[in-house]
Design a protein around this motif. Structure first.
Motif, PDB file in Angstrom:
ATOM      1  N   ILE A   7     107.089  41.681  18.158  1.00  0.00           N
ATOM      2  CA  ILE A   7     108.352  40.945  18.233  1.00  0.00           C
ATOM      3  C   ILE A   7     109.130  41.107  16.932  1.00  0.00           C
ATOM      4  N   CYS A   8     108.451  40.919  15.805  1.00  0.00           N
ATOM      5  CA  CYS A   8     109.132  41.092  14.511  1.00  0.00           C
ATOM      6  C   CYS A   8     109.486  42.555  14.266  1.00  0.00           C
ATOM      7  N   ALA A   9     108.679  43.469  14.811  1.00  0.00           N
ATOM      8  CA  ALA A   9     108.991  44.890  14.652  1.00  0.00           C
ATOM      9  C   ALA A   9     110.256  45.248  15.426  1.00  0.00           C
ATOM     10  N   PHE A  10     110.422  44.677  16.607  1.00  0.00           N
ATOM     11  CA  PHE A  10     111.589  44.975  17.441  1.00  0.00           C
ATOM     12  C   PHE A  10     112.819  44.196  16.985  1.00  0.00           C
ATOM     13  N   LEU A  11     112.625  42.928  16.692  1.00  0.00           N
ATOM     14  CA  LEU A  11     113.727  42.068  16.245  1.00  0.00           C
ATOM     15  C   LEU A  11     113.585  41.832  14.747  1.00  0.00           C
ATOM     16  N   GLY A  12     113.978  42.780  13.968  1.00  0.00           N
ATOM     17  CA  GLY A  12     113.772  42.767  12.529  1.00  0.00           C
ATOM     18  C   GLY A  12     114.376  41.584  11.804  1.00  0.00           C
ATOM     19  N   PHE A  13     115.438  40.993  12.359  1.00  0.00           N
ATOM     20  CA  PHE A  13     116.067  39.856  11.690  1.00  0.00           C
ATOM     21  C   PHE A  13     115.157  38.636  11.654  1.00  0.00           C
ATOM     22  N   LEU A  14     114.101  38.616  12.474  1.00  0.00           N
ATOM     23  CA  LEU A  14     113.156  37.496  12.471  1.00  0.00           C
ATOM     24  C   LEU A  14     112.145  37.596  11.326  1.00  0.00           C
ATOM     25  N   LYS A  15     111.938  38.798  10.815  1.00  0.00           N
ATOM     26  CA  LYS A  15     110.846  39.043   9.872  1.00  0.00           C
ATOM     27  C   LYS A  15     110.934  38.236   8.578  1.00  0.00           C
ATOM     28  N   PRO A  16     112.090  38.143   7.895  1.00  0.00           N
ATOM     29  CA  PRO A  16     112.106  37.381   6.631  1.00  0.00           C
ATOM     30  C   PRO A  16     111.671  35.925   6.795  1.00  0.00           C
ATOM     31  N   ASN A  17     112.149  35.282   7.846  1.00  0.00           N
ATOM     32  CA  ASN A  17     111.767  33.889   8.077  1.00  0.00           C
ATOM     33  C   ASN A  17     110.299  33.792   8.496  1.00  0.00           C
TER      34      ASN A  17
END
Length: 102
Positions: free
Chosen positions: A61-71
């Motif tokens: 999920i974080c790999a596909f939706l990169g904007f989620l990764k920092p949080n």
């Protein structure tokens, strides 16, 4: 270990985590053991939560939706810090229950 106020500023321990003050209220060795077991159970849950948060960071999920990764990274770091603080508090509680230096 000093008794922790329910909402101590800066503490990552969950509300209701057993303290040395709670231990002092115990009248028998069995009650002290139960309190230490409760702390150990909370530590296990916090470690599982931290493991899950870290797995989410590395997951698809974080790999596909990169904007989620920092949080997600911040949440994983916070969860791991809470688990480590709880483990230290539980170890101090066990030492106090055994009569050793806290």
């Amino acid at each position: 270990m000093p008794a922790r106020a329910p909402a101590e500023e800066g503490s990552l321990l969950p509300r209701g985590f057993p303290t040395v003050a709670d231990l002092a209220e115990c009248e028998s060795a069995e009650e002290k053991a139960e309190l230490c077991d409760k702390a150990d159970l909370l530590v296990e849950r916090l470690e599982a939560k931290a493991d899950s948060a870290e797995a989410f960071v590395d997951g698809p999920i974080c790999a596909f939706l990169g904007f989620l990764k920092p949080n997600a990274i911040r949440n994983a770091e916070k969860a791991r810090a809470a688990a480590e603080e709880a483990a230290a508090a539980a170890a101090a509680l066990r030492r106090a229950a055994a009569g050793g230096p806290g």
